[in-house]
Structure formats: C-alpha cells, structure tokens
Enzyme design. Structure first.
Site, PDB file in Angstrom:
ATOM      1  N   CYS A 190      36.796 -23.634 -94.306  1.00 42.10           N
ATOM      2  CA  CYS A 190      35.802 -23.649 -93.219  1.00 42.10           C
ATOM      3  C   CYS A 190      36.462 -23.216 -91.909  1.00 42.10           C
ATOM      4  O   CYS A 190      37.697 -23.169 -91.787  1.00 42.10           O
ATOM      5  CB  CYS A 190      35.184 -25.037 -93.085  1.00 42.10           C
ATOM      6  SG  CYS A 190      36.225 -26.232 -92.227  1.00 42.10           S
ATOM      7  N   GLU A 221      42.285 -29.283 -96.390  1.00 44.69           N
ATOM      8  CA  GLU A 221      43.300 -28.491 -95.681  1.00 44.69           C
ATOM      9  C   GLU A 221      43.824 -29.240 -94.466  1.00 44.69           C
ATOM     10  O   GLU A 221      45.019 -29.191 -94.141  1.00 44.69           O
ATOM     11  CB  GLU A 221      42.693 -27.161 -95.191  1.00 44.69           C
ATOM     12  CG  GLU A 221      42.221 -26.240 -96.289  1.00 44.69           C
ATOM     13  CD  GLU A 221      40.763 -26.464 -96.676  1.00 44.69           C
ATOM     14  OE1 GLU A 221      40.311 -27.630 -96.692  1.00 44.69           O
ATOM     15  OE2 GLU A 221      40.085 -25.481 -96.967  1.00 44.69           O
ATOM     16  N   CYS A 277      39.070 -25.652 -90.305  1.00 43.11           N
ATOM     17  CA  CYS A 277      40.366 -25.653 -90.996  1.00 43.11           C
ATOM     18  C   CYS A 277      41.150 -24.382 -90.697  1.00 43.11           C
ATOM     19  O   CYS A 277      42.379 -24.416 -90.563  1.00 43.11           O
ATOM     20  CB  CYS A 277      40.175 -25.819 -92.499  1.00 43.11           C
ATOM     21  SG  CYS A 277      39.677 -27.492 -92.931  1.00 43.11           S
ATOM     22  N   CYS A 322      38.321 -32.343 -94.214  1.00 49.32           N
ATOM     23  CA  CYS A 322      38.588 -31.391 -95.296  1.00 49.32           C
ATOM     24  C   CYS A 322      40.012 -31.547 -95.827  1.00 49.32           C
ATOM     25  O   CYS A 322      40.916 -31.995 -95.112  1.00 49.32           O
ATOM     26  CB  CYS A 322      38.444 -29.965 -94.777  1.00 49.32           C
ATOM     27  SG  CYS A 322      36.784 -29.495 -94.296  1.00 49.32           S
ATOM     28  N   ASN A 352      39.870 -33.656 -99.825  1.00 52.40           N
ATOM     29  CA  ASN A 352      38.838 -33.988 -98.824  1.00 52.40           C
ATOM     30  C   ASN A 352      38.435 -35.458 -98.929  1.00 52.40           C
ATOM     31  O   ASN A 352      38.384 -36.035-100.020  1.00 52.40           O
ATOM     32  CB  ASN A 352      37.624 -33.052 -98.907  1.00 52.40           C
ATOM     33  CG  ASN A 352      36.976 -32.978-100.255  1.00 52.40           C
ATOM     34  OD1 ASN A 352      37.632 -33.065-101.287  1.00 52.40           O
ATOM     35  ND2 ASN A 352      35.663 -32.811-100.270  1.00 52.40           N
TER      36      ASN A 352
END
Ligand code: THU
Length: 163
Positions: free
Chosen positions: A112, A75, A115, A73, A62
């Site tokens: 989240c 991901e 993502c 983020c 991140n």
C-alpha cells in the site's frame, strides 16, 4: 509544456525456483509469516521478511484491530521492528507475501502507499537501495531493485530540507 514519463523497472520470475538461494529463503519466510497475521476483519494475511546487512532476518505480519486504523500492515511491522531493534543495520532486501483465506493468491501482492512511504524513508536514511521481492503464495514473483521504483515523485526528508 511537455509530457514527462518516469519509467520503472522490475524483474518478473515465473516462480520461486528461479530465485537465488538467499532470495528464495526470504520469500519462504515471508510466506510462512502470513500464518502469524492477525487479520480477522479482512481475512487477508500478509507476511514480510527483512534481510539486514548483519545477516539477521526480521519478520512481520499484518496486525488488525477492531478500531480499524489502529492496525498495521506487515511491511511496517517488519521495517519498524528492524529499525527499532537494529538501528545501526542496513536493510538489504524485503520480501512480502500474502494469501487470502478463500482463495490461493497466485500473483504478487503489491504494498500500500503508506508502506511504500515508510520503506522509502529507510532507503533514504541508509542511502542504499532496499531490494523488494513481491509474491503471493505461489506463481510469479516480482523483484524491484529499490523502493523508490514503487513510489515515483516521492516526498522525502530532502524536500523538508529544501524549505
Ligand atoms: N496489508 C498489508 O499488510 N500489506 C499490504 O501491502 C497491503 C495490505 C494488510 C492490511 C490489512 O490488515 C489487510 O492487509 C487488508 O488490507
């Protein structure tokens, strides 16, 4: 009128030693990637590692910003990088891990909503499931066989086509 249930499944592992060699390696890389997080505001470090069908492993962490929404983020850093640099490759697995400056994270981090939506886009595009491995820096690990299980009643490109 009727109630509808959408069941999802995942496999729970007691710790990293129960994983296959390939999954364990990916988790270890995701855990290492937490060290590359730039997270001065949240002090919550996340790492991600994406295994491609060509054997490459693309990583991310991140990246925060003083203008908060400008950060991203782990991901999305990893999956955008995988797609940008290997547009022909299929994403087989993504491992995600996290740790917190003040305490050991001994339970799995869960991505989240944004993502989940982004990972689902790539899963839909490639018409092949992306396995998702969730962990902290120790303890239990969850494995989901596809991103879709993280996002029931999804909105995808198919919904756009239906208009
Ligand atoms: N974060 C991720 O990188 N991935 C997640 O799945 C959850 C949250 C980041 C965003 C922000 O930099 C910090 O963790 C705290 O929300």
């Amino acid at each position: 009128m009727k109630k509808v249930a959408i069941p999802i499944q995942f496999t729970e592992f007691e710790n990293i030693s129960e994983l296959s060699d390939q999954d364990r390696l990916l988790v270890e890389i995701a855990r290492k990637m937490t060290q590359n997080a730039y997270a001065p505001y949240s002090e919550f470090s996340v790492g991600a590692a994406v295994l491609l069908d060509n054997g490459e492993i693309v990583t991310g962490s991140n990246q925060e910003n003083a203008a908060y929404p400008s950060g991203l983020c782990a991901e999305r850093v990893a999956t955008f990088s995988a797609s940008a640099n290997h547009p022909q490759a299929t994403m087989k697995t993504i491992a995600i891990s996290a740790n917190n400056k003040t305490q050991t994270m001994d339970y799995p981090v869960t991505p989240c909503g944004a993502c989940r939506q982004v990972m689902l886009e790539y899963e839909t595009r490639q018409s092949e499931p992306i396995k998702v491995i969730l962990s902290g820096n120790s303890g239990k690990i969850y494995i989901l066989e596809q991103v879709k299980d993280l996002l029931p009643l999804t909105f995808t490109v198919d919904d756009l086509k239906r208009l």
